[in-house]
Design a protein around this motif. Sequence first.
Motif, PDB file in Angstrom:
ATOM      1  N   PHE A 146      11.016   4.481   7.283  1.00  0.00           N
ATOM      2  CA  PHE A 146      10.774   3.647   8.700  1.00  0.00           C
ATOM      3  C   PHE A 146       9.727   2.482   8.540  1.00  0.00           C
ATOM      4  N   ASP A 147       8.586   2.785   8.000  1.00  0.00           N
ATOM      5  CA  ASP A 147       7.618   1.701   7.773  1.00  0.00           C
ATOM      6  C   ASP A 147       8.007   0.625   7.001  1.00  0.00           C
ATOM      7  N   THR A 148       8.592   1.072   5.701  1.00  0.00           N
ATOM      8  CA  THR A 148       8.958   0.039   4.825  1.00  0.00           C
ATOM      9  C   THR A 148       9.924  -0.913   5.738  1.00  0.00           C
ATOM     10  N   GLU A 191       0.856  -1.107   0.042  1.00  0.00           N
ATOM     11  CA  GLU A 191       0.118  -0.023   0.154  1.00  0.00           C
ATOM     12  C   GLU A 191       0.769   1.077   0.008  1.00  0.00           C
ATOM     13  N   GLU A 192       1.895   1.141   0.787  1.00  0.00           N
ATOM     14  CA  GLU A 192       2.605   2.418   0.852  1.00  0.00           C
ATOM     15  C   GLU A 192       4.152   2.077   1.209  1.00  0.00           C
ATOM     16  N   ASN A 193       5.062   2.160   0.482  1.00  0.00           N
ATOM     17  CA  ASN A 193       6.584   2.218   0.917  1.00  0.00           C
ATOM     18  C   ASN A 193       7.455   2.975   0.264  1.00  0.00           C
ATOM     19  N   ARG A 194       8.632   3.156   0.272  1.00  0.00           N
ATOM     20  CA  ARG A 194       9.851   3.786  -0.245  1.00  0.00           C
ATOM     21  C   ARG A 194      10.967   2.637  -0.174  1.00  0.00           C
ATOM     22  N   PHE A 195      11.305   2.547  -1.655  1.00  0.00           N
ATOM     23  CA  PHE A 195      12.373   1.487  -1.700  1.00  0.00           C
ATOM     24  C   PHE A 195      13.180   1.887  -3.009  1.00  0.00           C
ATOM     25  N   ASN A 234      10.231  -1.787  16.595  1.00  0.00           N
ATOM     26  CA  ASN A 234      10.828  -0.237  16.109  1.00  0.00           C
ATOM     27  C   ASN A 234      12.050  -0.202  16.127  1.00  0.00           C
ATOM     28  N   ASP A 235      12.718  -0.866  17.402  1.00  0.00           N
ATOM     29  CA  ASP A 235      14.389  -0.736  17.416  1.00  0.00           C
ATOM     30  C   ASP A 235      14.907  -1.764  15.968  1.00  0.00           C
ATOM     31  N   ALA A 236      14.479  -2.667  15.848  1.00  0.00           N
ATOM     32  CA  ALA A 236      14.664  -3.670  14.943  1.00  0.00           C
ATOM     33  C   ALA A 236      14.527  -2.765  13.392  1.00  0.00           C
ATOM     34  N   ALA A 237      13.548  -2.221  13.239  1.00  0.00           N
ATOM     35  CA  ALA A 237      13.145  -1.343  11.933  1.00  0.00           C
ATOM     36  C   ALA A 237      14.401  -0.206  11.689  1.00  0.00           C
ATOM     37  N   LEU A 272       9.502  -4.988   6.313  1.00  0.00           N
ATOM     38  CA  LEU A 272      10.591  -5.865   5.824  1.00  0.00           C
ATOM     39  C   LEU A 272      11.077  -6.784   7.136  1.00  0.00           C
ATOM     40  N   PHE A 273      11.181  -6.302   8.360  1.00  0.00           N
ATOM     41  CA  PHE A 273      11.699  -6.905   9.504  1.00  0.00           C
ATOM     42  C   PHE A 273      10.675  -7.944   9.749  1.00  0.00           C
ATOM     43  N   THR A 274       9.305  -7.902   9.741  1.00  0.00           N
ATOM     44  CA  THR A 274       8.410  -8.530  10.070  1.00  0.00           C
ATOM     45  C   THR A 274       8.422  -9.900   9.167  1.00  0.00           C
TER      46      THR A 274
END
Length: 160
Positions: free
Chosen positions: A143-145, A36-40, A125-128, A149-151
Amino acid sequence: MGDPRIIDIELDDRTILWRSADVEQERRIAIYDLLEENRFRPVVELERPCDGPFKLLLRVEEGRLIMDLSDGESARVGSISFALAPFRRTIREYFAICDSYYKAIRNATPMQIETIDMARRGIHNDAAELLKERLAAKVEVDFDTARRLFTLICVLHIKG
């Protein structure tokens, strides 16, 4: 001008033996939200020039996360990889807190659930942030991407 985002993402499920319904739900949500929303935006030279959009195949091999990249027409443009060793402890902690969270949902008080969920979000959040830092020399993500990705990296680490 390209479109620096992910339009499709798949996980290489060859190493995953089993996923609980909770984990499968987390995977679906992470992929949905990511698309839906990402920056890559890769900042390294790829095998073939591409500014996006990208299709990704995520896989883990020999302790490395490998992102196989294709363009919008599914033509391979390259790979980005990095060592997962810096994430081992964080992944273990995240699995432990998620296990506590799923158990709490079934029989804890709302306050206990909220406390565990806050700890879970903090680790996530720390992992992101760590993922964003480790990727910075190879690919720019927001950050949200990085969080989503960490998940998905965690899902790839489930061995049964």
